[in-house]
Structure formats: C-alpha cells, structure tokens
Enzyme design. Structure first.
Site, mmCIF file in Angstrom:
data_model
loop_
_atom_site.group_PDB
_atom_site.id
_atom_site.type_symbol
_atom_site.label_atom_id
_atom_site.label_comp_id
_atom_site.label_asym_id
_atom_site.label_seq_id
_atom_site.Cartn_x
_atom_site.Cartn_y
_atom_site.Cartn_z
ATOM 1 N N LYS A 77 0.911 -1.215 0.057
ATOM 2 C CA LYS A 77 0.073 -0.057 0.235
ATOM 3 C C LYS A 77 0.763 1.196 -0.128
ATOM 4 C CE LYS A 77 -3.903 -1.985 2.820
ATOM 5 N NZ LYS A 77 -4.865 -1.680 1.561
ATOM 6 N N ARG A 119 -10.157 -11.548 2.118
ATOM 7 C CA ARG A 119 -11.050 -12.776 1.675
ATOM 8 C C ARG A 119 -10.368 -14.074 1.560
ATOM 9 N NH1 ARG A 119 -11.462 -9.577 -4.029
ATOM 10 N NH2 ARG A 119 -11.254 -7.842 -2.390
HETATM 11 N N1 BES Z 1 -8.098 -3.981 4.493
HETATM 12 C C1 BES Z 1 -8.039 -3.604 3.104
HETATM 13 C C2 BES Z 1 -9.428 -2.656 3.077
HETATM 14 C C3 BES Z 1 -9.435 -1.390 3.416
HETATM 15 C C4 BES Z 1 -8.954 -0.259 2.719
HETATM 16 C C5 BES Z 1 -10.230 -1.045 4.563
HETATM 17 C C6 BES Z 1 -9.065 1.014 3.290
HETATM 18 C C7 BES Z 1 -10.275 0.118 5.035
HETATM 19 C C8 BES Z 1 -9.744 1.241 4.635
HETATM 20 C C9 BES Z 1 -8.231 -4.752 2.298
HETATM 21 O O1 BES Z 1 -7.442 -5.787 2.788
HETATM 22 C C10 BES Z 1 -7.751 -4.320 0.988
HETATM 23 O O2 BES Z 1 -6.655 -3.998 1.001
HETATM 24 N N2 BES Z 1 -8.476 -4.287 -0.152
HETATM 25 C C11 BES Z 1 -7.993 -4.054 -1.448
HETATM 26 C C12 BES Z 1 -8.562 -5.030 -2.185
HETATM 27 C C13 BES Z 1 -8.116 -4.825 -3.817
HETATM 28 C C14 BES Z 1 -6.511 -5.120 -3.907
HETATM 29 C C15 BES Z 1 -8.919 -5.822 -4.455
HETATM 30 C C16 BES Z 1 -8.711 -2.675 -1.669
HETATM 31 O O3 BES Z 1 -9.727 -2.462 -1.178
HETATM 32 O O4 BES Z 1 -7.718 -1.838 -2.337
HETATM 33 MN MN MN Z 2 -5.256 -5.543 2.178
#
Ligand code: BES
Ligand code: MN
Ligand code: ZN
Length: 512
Positions: A289, A363
């Site tokens: 990230k 997931r």
């Molecule tokens: N924990 C994150 C989702 C999230 C993002 C929660 C911002 C709270 C605030 C999750 O694990 C994630 O990173 N999801 C990705 C999925 C994508 C790579 C398909 C996302 O939402 O960007």
């Molecule tokens: Mn994630």
C-alpha cells in the site's frame, strides 16, 4: 484492559425532574418545543432557556447544547445543580436511533465538563410506537459509547474525567421498572462495543496476532463462552493454506481463534456462526500500500474484535441458541517469504486460488474461516470485515455494505442491524459478477478488478459458504471515523458488535 467493563450500572428513575438527585439533568429539546413544555424546565433555569431560544444562543438543532445553572433565588426547588438542554431534532423524527445519538452527544459534552453524575430525561412519550425498554436500551448504549477514550497511550495530557454515574429519567415508576433491565442490556452492549474499539485502536506493535488472541480469549471467557486458539501447526493440519499464505510474509505467527457458546438446554439448531477478519496490520504485502494513511491499517482486525466482543455479550446476556465464533488472525507483511502475485494456494475447502493481489488478503483468511465455521456446525453464517476500499467508495463512512444470500436472511440481518444502530445497506450478488474472478490457472483469482470491487470480494467469500444462509458486512468505511461528529469522536467505532450480539436473540424468526 477490560477497563470499559468496570463501569457502574445505569439507574432508571420515575421521579419528576425536580426530584432527581443529580449534578446535571440533561433534557432533550425538540426544535418545535415551546419553552413552557414538560416539567417546568424554563422556570428551573430562571428563564435562561427561553432567553437562549429567543436569542438563538441555543437554536435547538440536533445535537446543539445549552448548559445553565438551576435558578435558586425564588425559583423552584430542584435537586439538580445544572440543566443541559440538548437538541433532539424535530419531534416526529425522534426514534431509538436518535435517542442513541443524542445520548452519546450529551455524554461527550458531560465528559468535557468533567461532571461526576448526570441524568438523562428520556422523553419516551415522544415515541408512541416504541416501548420504553427499546428507548431506554438505546439511551444506555449512547451514554456508554460516549465513555470511550482513544488516548490510551497518552501520559502527559490531563487524563479524561472518570465516566460519570448515569441515570435515565422516565415518565413514572411503572416505566422505570420496565426500563431498568433494558438499560442494563444497553449498558452491556455499549461496554462490549467500547472493548472492540479499544482493540481496534491498539497499534500493530502491541496487538500482534498472538496478543490479539490472548485478549480475545479473555474477553470471551469472562462472558461464559469457551475460547480456543489454534497455532500455526494446527492451522496447517486443517489445510488452511490461504490463512498460512497471508501469514508467510510476517515473522509473527498466525492464530485461529475459535469461540463456542452453548447455553444450557440449547436446541440442536440453529447454530449461529460469526466470522471476523483479524488482520492485525495490513501493509498490503508485496502488492504494498502507499505510505500515506497506512497507519490506519492497524484497525484491519475490527471485524474479528466485533466477533469476540459480541460473543462476550452473548454469553453475559445468555442468548438462547448455540453460537460459534471464528477469527483468523495474522499480519499481512512483505517479508522475504511473503506471498507473491501469481502464487496459487489451496484453501481448506479444497478450492484453488490464484493470488493476483496480495493486498486482497482479507478474503483469503475469511474463506478458510467460513469453511471452518461450517465444519464446526454453524447453520447460519455472518462475517464482518474491513474488506474493501471499494465499499467506502460506494457507501461512504456511515453505512456498511451488506451482502449475502438468501435474501430473507440478508433482510433479517438488515433489520437487526438497523435496530442495533449499525447502518447497513444491501448490495447485489448477481451470478454474472462471478466471471470477474475467473482464473486461467486455478478455480478463481482473489480479485476481480476495479469495477464492483466490494461485490466481487463478497462473491469470493460466497464460494466458501457451502450454500448456507450467509451475510457479509463490509465495514471498511464504518469501522473508523475519520472525522469527529457530535455523537462519535475520531477513531474506532465498534461497528458490528451490537448487530452480531442482537442477532443471537432473534432465531425464532429465521426460516431457512
Ligand atoms: N483492509 C483493506 C481494505 C480497506 C481499505 C479497509 C481502506 C479500510 C480502508 C483490504 O485488505 C484491501 O486492501 N483491499 C483491497 C482489495 C483490492 C486489492 C482488490 C482494496 O480495497 O484496495
Ligand atoms: Mn489488504
Ligand atoms: Zn485488509
């Protein structure tokens, strides 16, 4: 720890406001209340209320507040020393949900003023459609939620005042008798929500998967349910390659928490299965990230915390059915042995998954956990997870996404959540979305691209539910408040705890 559960109980009294023995009496004030309304409050304020209303010092909009001393000279003999009027919006819109928020808003002001004891007038007569117990429970939840303190590690600031001793003032003694048990229930549910907030607020260095499981075990066991934690070897024996895969990039080992609540003379079924995402820190892994805002990812275990804290409430409130909780806990880190994009994993259920993005880790761990809840005998599933940024894009910060099938189960969960004060809204799971997860090499990929990102994430989870009634709450937007509101400070919200707990008391209306 467990500081949030050492609070005093909330008394309910049917005394007239003048007779309530408290430092501060809190009066919800409707926009259209004439100053002379209900119990002589204007007189008690020595006319300060009508003056403040006339001058707009107190416009009486929702959550506005106005504090004034009780007039002594020549005025009525009230036992309270001060009165706080708090805007309750238009009278026809007053509801248990408004009561919860008004109580929380009032509670936050009371804390700022370091008041030692305070009494909230319920004004339940303004909601003829609800009985006093539902309204008293909401008020107790709101007052309790206002006690959460996010500054857990501050050593230099003036510490916040101890939470006040609360009372709720209802119309008469008969109402007080009906309200008392409900207020106790609301108090407990508020405390359990605050415990979940405490966990979500903990930084990743403090709340490792092992520490998270130790804390949850205590939280659950004190409520009377059992808690068992599986280590990495036991997780491997179960074949949970998806959970192990996510954990591989970290030097902290994963844990799988299993909670069981079995009431005396429980019916054989239904069995409620609660599953919560327990990523104690989400860097994204190799699909890392951006740095900006990454610190927030310490709350990626909010769903898991909601499951543990709901199980505590379920035990203490003695729900009538069996409940199972499963929380997979791990960090998502980019270590030398971390998952790589393109890696293929075999889930415990047997399905193979191509990991195209290591940041879609929630997931993966949930897929194995849902399968496990099923093998442990759950007949009805619900999972809670900070799963997708896409859900926040769709619904913002005030509403969690609700997914699942069949529609009757999802609708049931929606109603329970609505009453519990967790805003949710249903999202579609049409079969056609499944195409986005097609993989060339395995049964499916772990992401479906940008379009409908929260839906394809839910479609992925659905693959592991074995056709059981299942609901999924995506709390990515709602677990953390980025901005303070009058009724909730910045920080963790405790979303999901009350919905999960209340759900365990509604089984008489579950059909499939
Ligand atoms: N924990 C994150 C989702 C999230 C993002 C929660 C911002 C709270 C605030 C999750 O694990 C994630 O990173 N999801 C990705 C999925 C994508 C790579 C398909 C996302 O939402 O960007
Ligand atoms: Mn994630
Ligand atoms: Zn995550």
């Amino acid at each position: 720890m467990l500081s949030a559960t050492r609070s005093s109980s909330i008394a309910c009294t049917g005394s007239a406001p003048a007779g309530v023995d408290t430092q501060l009496i809190i009066m919800p004030w409707f926009e259209d209340d004439p100053p002379g309304v209900a119990g002589g409050f204007d007189e008690a304020s020595g006319g300060e209320l009508s003056r403040a209303l006339a001058s707009n010092e107190f416009p009486a909009r929702l959550y506005d507040h106005f504090m004034t001393p009780v007039a002594r000279a020549g005025g009525p003999a009230w036992r309270a020393r001060r009165i706080m009027f708090v805007g309750a919006g238009p009278r026809p819109a007053y509801s248990p949900e408004v009561v919860r928020k008004v109580a929380a808003a009032a509670g936050l002001v009371v804390r700022q003023h370091r008041v030692a004891d305070a009494a909230l007038v319920l004004r339940e007569d303004a909601i003829p459609s609800s009985d006093v117990s539902e309204i008293a429970q909401s008020a107790a939840e709101g007052l309790t939620l206002s006690e959460f303190d996010a500054g857990m590690y501050k050593t230099e600031d003036l510490r916040p005042a101890r939470p006040p001793v609360w009372a709720i003032v209802v119309a008469d003694d008969a109402a007080a008798a009906g309200a008392a048990a409900a207020a106790a229930r609301g108090r407990l549910l508020g405390e359990c929500s605050n415990l979940a907030r405490e966990l979500a607020n903990e930084p990743g260095n403090a709340l490792t998967p092992r520490e998270f499981s130790r804390r949850c075990e205590r939280i659950v066991m004190e409520g009377g349910a059992t808690a068992e934690t599986l280590d990495e070897e036991q997780i491997a024996e179960l074949g949970m390659e998806m959970l192990l895969g996510v954990a591989r990039g970290s030097s902290e080992p994963p844990r799988l928490m299993v909670f069981r609540y079995t009431p005396a003379d429980a019916p054989a079924g239904p069995v409620l299965g609660l599953v919560g995402k327990g990523i104690t820190f989400d860097t994204g892994g190799i699909s890392i990230k951006p740095a900006d805002g990454m610190e927030r990812m310490k709350d990626d275990m909010s769903g898991g915390a909601a499951v543990a804290c709901a199980l505590r409430a379920i035990g203490l409130l003695e729900a009538p059915i069996r409940v199972i909780g499963v929380v997979p806990a791990t960090e998502n880190m980019p270590g030398g042995r971390a998952l790589k994009p393109g890696d293929v994993l075999k889930s415990a259920s047997g399905k193979s998954v191509e990991v195209v993005n290591t940041d879609a880790e929630g997931r993966l761990v949930l897929g194995d956990a849902l399968w496990y809840a099923r093998t442990l005998g759950a007949t009805h599933l619900i999972d809670v997870a900070t799963l997708t940024g896409a859900c926040t894009v769709a619904l913002g910060k005030i509403t969690s996404g609700l997914f699942g099938n069949p529609a009757t189960w999802v609708e049931h969960v929606r109603r329970v959540a609505d009453r519990a004060g967790d805003r949710v809204w249903p999202m579609p799971l049409f079969d056609e979305y499944r195409d986005q997860l097609k993989s060339e090499i395995a049964d499916m990929m772990n992401t479906g691209g940008r379009p409908a990102g929260s839906i394809t994430a839910a479609m992925f989870l659905k693959e592991f539910t074995g056709g059981l009634p299942w609901s999924h709450m995506d709390i990515a937007g709602t677990a953390w408040a980025d901005e303070a509101k009058p009724y909730v400070p910045k920080g963790p919200t405790g979303v999901g705890v009350r919905t999960l707990a209340e759900l365990a008391f509604t089984s008489e209306s579950w059909n499939p």
